[in-house]
Structure formats: structure tokens, C-alpha cells
Enzyme design. Sequence first.
Site, PDB file in Angstrom:
ATOM      1  N   THR A  65      33.255  59.076  59.086  1.00 40.51           N
ATOM      2  CA  THR A  65      34.801  59.023  59.037  1.00 40.51           C
ATOM      3  C   THR A  65      35.418  60.068  59.506  1.00 40.51           C
ATOM      4  OG1 THR A  65      36.605  58.579  57.510  1.00 40.51           O
ATOM      5  CG2 THR A  65      34.796  59.847  56.659  1.00 40.51           C
ATOM      6  N   ASN A  66      36.428  59.685  60.720  1.00 37.24           N
ATOM      7  CA  ASN A  66      37.159  60.536  61.165  1.00 37.24           C
ATOM      8  C   ASN A  66      38.310  61.119  60.066  1.00 37.24           C
ATOM      9  OD1 ASN A  66      35.976  60.467  63.543  1.00 37.24           O
ATOM     10  ND2 ASN A  66      37.695  59.406  64.478  1.00 37.24           N
ATOM     11  N   GLN A  67      38.411  62.332  59.804  1.00 39.76           N
ATOM     12  CA  GLN A  67      39.484  62.962  58.863  1.00 39.76           C
ATOM     13  C   GLN A  67      40.320  64.060  59.724  1.00 39.76           C
ATOM     14  OE1 GLN A  67      40.039  61.649  55.722  1.00 39.76           O
ATOM     15  NE2 GLN A  67      38.734  60.026  56.317  1.00 39.76           N
ATOM     16  N   SER A  68      41.243  63.561  60.563  1.00 38.81           N
ATOM     17  CA  SER A  68      41.960  64.366  61.414  1.00 38.81           C
ATOM     18  C   SER A  68      43.115  65.052  60.649  1.00 38.81           C
ATOM     19  CB  SER A  68      42.730  63.900  62.398  1.00 38.81           C
ATOM     20  OG  SER A  68      43.375  62.912  62.376  1.00 38.81           O
ATOM     21  N   ARG A 117      45.132  68.607  60.710  1.00 36.83           N
ATOM     22  CA  ARG A 117      46.599  68.559  60.977  1.00 36.83           C
ATOM     23  C   ARG A 117      47.266  69.263  59.481  1.00 36.83           C
ATOM     24  NH1 ARG A 117      47.669  64.057  64.596  1.00 36.83           N
ATOM     25  NH2 ARG A 117      45.684  63.111  64.696  1.00 36.83           N
ATOM     26  N   SER A 165      46.330  54.147  55.767  1.00 35.08           N
ATOM     27  CA  SER A 165      47.575  54.462  55.615  1.00 35.08           C
ATOM     28  C   SER A 165      48.030  55.011  57.401  1.00 35.08           C
ATOM     29  CB  SER A 165      48.029  55.252  54.861  1.00 35.08           C
ATOM     30  OG  SER A 165      49.322  55.819  54.951  1.00 35.08           O
ATOM     31  N   ASP A 193      32.831  52.915  58.250  1.00 32.31           N
ATOM     32  CA  ASP A 193      33.681  53.745  58.273  1.00 32.31           C
ATOM     33  C   ASP A 193      34.584  53.750  56.928  1.00 32.31           C
ATOM     34  OD1 ASP A 193      35.896  55.377  59.522  1.00 32.31           O
ATOM     35  OD2 ASP A 193      37.236  53.266  59.457  1.00 32.31           O
ATOM     36  N   ASP A 224      38.313  54.645  55.771  1.00 35.23           N
ATOM     37  CA  ASP A 224      39.711  54.193  55.763  1.00 35.23           C
ATOM     38  C   ASP A 224      39.696  52.826  56.410  1.00 35.23           C
ATOM     39  OD1 ASP A 224      40.143  56.491  54.468  1.00 35.23           O
ATOM     40  OD2 ASP A 224      40.962  57.694  56.086  1.00 35.23           O
ATOM     41  N   CYS A 268      34.371  63.785  60.259  1.00 27.86           N
ATOM     42  CA  CYS A 268      34.764  64.924  61.366  1.00 27.86           C
ATOM     43  C   CYS A 268      36.312  65.382  60.924  1.00 27.86           C
ATOM     44  CB  CYS A 268      35.156  64.029  62.813  1.00 27.86           C
ATOM     45  SG  CYS A 268      36.137  65.060  64.267  1.00 27.86           S
TER      46      CYS A 268
END
Length: 177
Positions: free
Chosen positions: A46-49, A53, A12, A3, A5, A85
Site C-alpha cells: 500500500t502507498n501511504q503518502s 504529507r 478517502s 492494495d 485503501d 511506501c
Amino acid sequence: MLDRDGVINQDSDAYVKSLAEWQPIPGALEAIARLYHAGWTVTVATNQSGLARGLFSSATLEAMHDQLQTLLQQQGAHIELICYCPHGPEDQCDCRKPKPGLFQQIATYFDVPNLRDVPVVGDSVRDLQAGIALGATPYLVKTGKGEQTLHQGGLPEGTLVFDDLSAVADYLLRVSP
């Protein structure tokens, strides 16, 4: 499979939104370099929503990943593949962890049918769940949200827990042939 972050760089709750906010966790880059030099192939899922947003752009995300690769190149190492993502939780995509889509992308990239026994390192249960869906071995780090995750419980069976990515690398280098 790492992962990002909370494992490689500081996390954060307000999202890592800029190159200036992207700060490596002490020892993480050196750990990746040690694994690389020992013959491991390192990937990131890695999730990068924050993209969905509108908190940062694709160009900003790419600048963060370029910085990661540049810092690793200074140590003679690199990450083979970074999958992310870009969706938010409400998008119902197949790639947002805990769904295994990012890990399926990695398996497809390397043309392997599953990720049996491949280490997946994360700081949350969803990171680990996504990997074990394809047979990966779960490793939780206490950095990022890892301490909180550990205290909340619900870790997948067989999860190994380490202080940080450097400790995971030490372990993998000690037990691998």
C-alpha cells in the site's frame, strides 16, 4: 497481494488519517479469512503518502494495521506481510506504486524470483502496474476508486474485473486447485 485503501477498507480523497477513519469494506475481512483458510498467503502492498504529507504518524498507521490483524484474528486468519511506501509522489522512491518496489519486497520476503501468476488486487491502474512488472496477474475491484479506474480505461492487458474483494475471493477459490 492486496492494495489496502479501496480494497480492504474504505478509501478517502482526504486520506485515511486515523484509526476511527479506518473502516473495513463490507465482506472484505471475511474474504481474506476465506482465502487464508483455503491455504492462500495474503499480503498487502500500500502507498501511504499521508506519512510524508504529515497527515498521520507511523504509530497511527501501525494502529490501523494492528486493527486489521485483530479483526482477522477473530476469524482465525491473518495477513502474512504488510508493506507500505511512506513517500510522497515527489520523492522519486522505488517503492511507490506504480513502481514495483513494494512487490519486490514481498518477493524477497518469500524468497521467490518473481510473482508469476500471483493475483494482485487493486482499485487503481498503478496498483496493477506495480504487480505485473513482476509477473503478477491483475485483478481490479470496483470498490474504492475502482469504478472510476474502470471508466478511465488503460487497464493492463488481461485484467479481471470484480465488484469487490469478496467476489475476487469467490473466483480464486473456485478456479484454484
